[in-house]
Design an enzyme around this catalytic site. Structure first.
Site, PDB file in Angstrom:
ATOM      1  N   HIS A 238       7.775 -32.113 -24.566  1.00 48.54           N
ATOM      2  CA  HIS A 238       7.648 -32.954 -23.377  1.00 48.54           C
ATOM      3  C   HIS A 238       6.322 -32.732 -22.657  1.00 48.54           C
ATOM      4  CE1 HIS A 238      11.680 -34.505 -23.778  1.00 48.54           C
ATOM      5  NE2 HIS A 238      12.139 -33.269 -23.945  1.00 48.54           N
TER       6      HIS A 238
ATOM      7  N   CYS B 222       0.861  -1.171   0.000  1.00 52.67           N
ATOM      8  CA  CYS B 222       0.000   0.000   0.000  1.00 52.67           C
ATOM      9  C   CYS B 222       0.899   1.223   0.000  1.00 52.67           C
ATOM     10  CB  CYS B 222      -0.875   0.004   1.239  1.00 52.67           C
ATOM     11  SG  CYS B 222      -1.896  -1.473   1.360  1.00 52.67           S
TER      12      CYS B 222
ATOM     13  N   ASN C  12       0.780   0.365   5.862  1.00 46.94           N
ATOM     14  CA  ASN C  12       1.299  -0.467   4.777  1.00 46.94           C
ATOM     15  C   ASN C  12       2.007  -1.648   5.434  1.00 46.94           C
ATOM     16  OD1 ASN C  12       2.499  -1.467   2.401  1.00 46.94           O
ATOM     17  ND2 ASN C  12       4.295  -0.181   2.696  1.00 46.94           N
ATOM     18  N   GLY C  13       1.621  -2.870   5.071  1.00 48.50           N
ATOM     19  CA  GLY C  13       2.271  -4.051   5.662  1.00 48.50           C
ATOM     20  C   GLY C  13       1.226  -5.040   6.156  1.00 48.50           C
TER      21      GLY C  13
ATOM     22  N   ARG D  91       1.646   1.406  -5.920  1.00 47.38           N
ATOM     23  CA  ARG D  91       1.786   0.497  -4.786  1.00 47.38           C
ATOM     24  C   ARG D  91       0.491  -0.244  -4.466  1.00 47.38           C
ATOM     25  NH1 ARG D  91       6.458   1.747  -2.050  1.00 47.38           N
ATOM     26  NH2 ARG D  91       5.788   0.554  -0.253  1.00 47.38           N
TER      27      ARG D  91
ATOM     28  N   LYS E 214       4.657 -10.838 -19.185  1.00 45.91           N
ATOM     29  CA  LYS E 214       4.116  -9.513 -19.477  1.00 45.91           C
ATOM     30  C   LYS E 214       2.714  -9.634 -20.065  1.00 45.91           C
ATOM     31  CE  LYS E 214       6.536  -7.733 -18.017  1.00 45.91           C
ATOM     32  NZ  LYS E 214       7.651  -7.272 -17.232  1.00 45.91           N
TER      33      LYS E 214
ATOM     34  N   GLU F 138       0.197 -10.621 -17.338  1.00 43.89           N
ATOM     35  CA  GLU F 138       0.066  -9.573 -16.336  1.00 43.89           C
ATOM     36  C   GLU F 138      -0.859  -8.427 -16.776  1.00 43.89           C
ATOM     37  OE1 GLU F 138       3.926  -7.921 -15.644  1.00 43.89           O
ATOM     38  OE2 GLU F 138       3.357  -6.997 -13.762  1.00 43.89           O
TER      39      GLU F 138
ATOM     40  N   LYS G   1       2.987  -2.730  -7.870  1.00 40.04           N
ATOM     41  CA  LYS G   1       4.381  -2.621  -8.308  1.00 40.04           C
ATOM     42  C   LYS G   1       5.345  -3.142  -7.239  1.00 40.04           C
ATOM     43  CE  LYS G   1       7.405  -0.869 -11.279  1.00 40.04           C
ATOM     44  NZ  LYS G   1       7.562  -1.679 -12.498  1.00 40.04           N
TER      45      LYS G   1
ATOM     46  N   TRP H  75      -3.697  -2.005  -1.569  1.00 35.90           N
ATOM     47  CA  TRP H  75      -3.674  -3.292  -2.255  1.00 35.90           C
ATOM     48  C   TRP H  75      -4.094  -4.300  -1.194  1.00 35.90           C
ATOM     49  CZ3 TRP H  75      -1.245  -8.052  -1.780  1.00 35.90           C
ATOM     50  CH2 TRP H  75      -1.300  -8.882  -2.905  1.00 35.90           C
TER      51      TRP H  75
ATOM     52  N   GLU I 166       9.803 -13.983 -20.006  1.00 34.57           N
ATOM     53  CA  GLU I 166       9.485 -12.586 -19.727  1.00 34.57           C
ATOM     54  C   GLU I 166       8.340 -12.103 -20.632  1.00 34.57           C
ATOM     55  OE1 GLU I 166       9.854 -10.278 -17.694  1.00 34.57           O
ATOM     56  OE2 GLU I 166       9.595  -8.407 -18.799  1.00 34.57           O
TER      57      GLU I 166
END
Ligand code: AGP
Length: 591
Positions: A491, A2, A100-101, A27, A472, A475, A586, A74, A468
């Protein structure tokens, strides 16, 4: 995950808090709220949604007062609802807390407080804080003393701010394992998770160590240690480039950050050769080298692993930071641990580094954000210097991480300067790759936007670029995607390939070309739609994303740029916000 912000000074507080919340939205952006002290009243306004929506819905801009705190959320504990949004208050409604936490013992504290008669209104872990403070204040303690008293009762990680009618001109803040930084522009004072929040007003900052307390009051700021002893701190100046975060003429930060990569590469290359040579020597001398990171940073590390092996002839392992603790038994003082993190505050990476420090390993960090928790925990720090990355999806920081690994691997063979020169030449190639492919990528994104699955394959040093690209896409466009070494396709995953399935094949004309192309043919035989990312044309491709011919160890850098752009355009065509993907943030400061 947050973002918190507080302001105490002579200006109207609320407009400052609201602007800061927009800057902190990277955040977390599922809810937001403010608390403002004015004329003997504590006003709390909060809601689910993005900051701009809430400002409009609740007409926040004109709220008066010179002391206010704010929060962008968040969600961890409690659904995304108006009641669970911060600030949270006590039974009397006289204090407001933004946090935050995660308070890990919140359930136990909540039960104890409920038994004592406290009434809870939200499902959050945070709400225990104002209720704990309420009891301390009832016992006659000042707000700062109350904060000092309750902090040892809280387990987990936190940075929180309190504003209260019991001490109306003040904001009190404290932290443990989560960032909190104070901005100084006397007689105006700011406190936030990130200096970016107050960057338009000041770049003079003071940081808090774990368990320290800051008191912002009219015309002054004071710091205390966990025992309440006064501390003297010196302000330091932040690099002004860190404070620039405008979208410019771009529609999204992500697009801007993709487009500015050539310039970013130039900034990243400016490193101290001596530091690199020292670190390279440490890597070569160590009994073992482990790189730890999450998400995109881990994929950059995987490219780094190939570079270390190929150039420095040094094998190293890459361990996902959330799994690092399970390997801690084999870490010792002859181990070098390299932690890679754009934010420098990813909880899994921080935890891994703490475990490495406990085992006496040498810790080197590769970080973008200055003054991070990870920097404080490391013996040596390499900065990416790519400036603030505002989009949740990592793009320019990923490229910078690749450049750092390239420089480090060449430093292992005393060739730092040669690597820096090659990277300098590469920046024009990055611009070229964007120019060449923009229209084809837009076309592809229109044609393929309704596909449900994408597969990305590559080999050797390029394999992590496939991963990557897939990350992306997932996401920001919410399309399922998998990236894998091309040889692995047969496989199991080949069973999922059917007519029209998009398969992105990263196959530069390097030592991986022929075998990767054979794997692409296997997929095409099953009907796959092949998107070839290569400097060599082939009939196998249904679409050719042309990249320039470069030194073979630099292909990952030119190949990743169009993959980021493809993900961006697919997100746009599917109506998704690429800067603020659902459920993500983020900085991932929870485990
Ligand atoms: C990348 O696009 C993601 N947002 C994510 O995987 C990110 O790379 C990861 O959370 C690690 O973050 P860090 O580099 O700040 O530690």
């Amino acid at each position: 995950m947050c973002g918190i912000i507080g302001y105490c000074g002579q200006k109207p507080a609320v407009p400052i808090i609201l602007e800061a919340l927009k800057r902190l939205e990277y955040r977390g952006y599922d809810s937001a709220g403010i608390a403002c002290l004015c004329d003997g009243k504590l006003l709390i306004e909060k809601d689910a949604g993005k900051v701009d929506e809430i400002i409009r819905k609740r007409s926040l801009a004109d709220v008066p007062g010179n002391v206010a705190i704010g929060h962008t959320r968040w969600a961890t504990h409690g659904a995304v609802t108006q009641v669970n949004a911060h600030p949270h208050s006590d039974c009397s409604g006289s204090a407001a807390v933004v946090h935050n936490g995660i308070i890990e013992n919140s359930e136990q504290l909540r039960q104890e407080l409920t038994r004592m008669g406290h009434r809870f209104t939200s499902e959050t872990d945070t709400e225990v804080i104002p209720h704990l403070l309420e009891d301390e204040i009832k016992n006659g303690l000042s707000l700062e003393q109350a904060v000092l008293n309750i902090a040892p009762k809280l387990e987990g990680s936190y940075a929180f701010l309190v504003a209260s009618l019991n001490d109306p001109g003040k904001i009190i803040g404290t932290r443990r394992n989560n960032p909190l930084v104070v901005g100084i522009d006397a007689p105006d004072y700011y406190v936030s998770s990130d200096a970016l929040a107050f960057s338009p007003y000041t770049n003079q900052v003071m940081s808090l160590e774990d368990n320290e307390v800051v008191v912002l009051a009219a015309g002054k700021v004071e710091f205390f240690d966990a025992r309440g002893n006064k501390l003297v701190k010196q302000a330091r100046q932040l690099d002004h480039t860190w404070t620039e975060n405008h979208k410019g003429s771009y529609q999204h930060f992500m697009l801007k950050e993709i487009m500015e990569q050539a310039q970013v590469l130039d900034q990243t290359i400016h490193q101290d050769e001596k530091t690199f040579n020292t670190i390279a020597l440490d890597i070569l001398r160590a009994r073992q080298v482990i790189i730890t990171a999450c998400g995109s940073s881990r994929y950059a590390a995987l490219v780094g692993r190939y570079l270390f092996s190929r150039v420095g002839k040094r094998f190293c392992d890459v361990v996902m930071a959330s799994e690092f603790g399970y390997f801690a038994d084999s870490v010792d003082k002859n181990t070098v641990v390299i932690a890679v993190s754009q934010s420098g505050e990813t909880a899994d990476v921080v935890d891994g580094v703490k475990a490495a420090r406990a085992a006496e390993a040498q810790v080197i960090s590769i970080i973008n954000r200055p003054n991070s928790i990870l920097a404080d925990l490391s013996h040596q720090v390499i900065h990416l210097n790519c400036g603030p990355e505002m989009a949740v999806a990592a793009t320019k920081s990923f490229l910078s991480q690749l450049a750092i690994f390239y420089l480090l691997s060449f430093a292992m063979v005393n060739a730092f300067e040669e690597a820096a020169a090659k990277l300098t030449d590469l920046s024009s190639e990055l611009t070229r790759v964007l120019d060449w492919n923009k229209s084809e990528l837009i076309r592809l994104s229109r044609t393929l936007k309704d596909k449900s699955d994408f597969y990305y394959i590559a080999r050797g040093i390029n394999f992590a670029i496939a991963s990557e690209g897939a990350l992306k896409l997932k996401e920001i466009s919410y399309i399922h995607a998998e990236g894998m070494p091309a040889g692995e396709l047969k496989h199991g995953t080949l069973a999922l390939i059917g007519p029209g399935t998009p398969v992105v094949v990263v196959c530069p004309a390097d030592y991986t070309f022929s075998e990767t192309l054979s794997n692409a043919i296997e997929a095409k035989t099953r009907g796959a739609y092949i998107i070839g990312v290569s400097d060599r044309e082939s009939d196998v491709y249904d679409s050719w994303i042309k990249i320039p011919q470069v030194d073979e160890l630099l292909y990952p850098m030119v190949a990743v740029v169009p993959l980021h752009l493809l993900a961006y355009y697919l997100a746009i065509n599917r109506g998704c916000d690429p800067d603020r993907p659902r459920n993500l943030a983020k900085s991932v400061t929870v485990k």
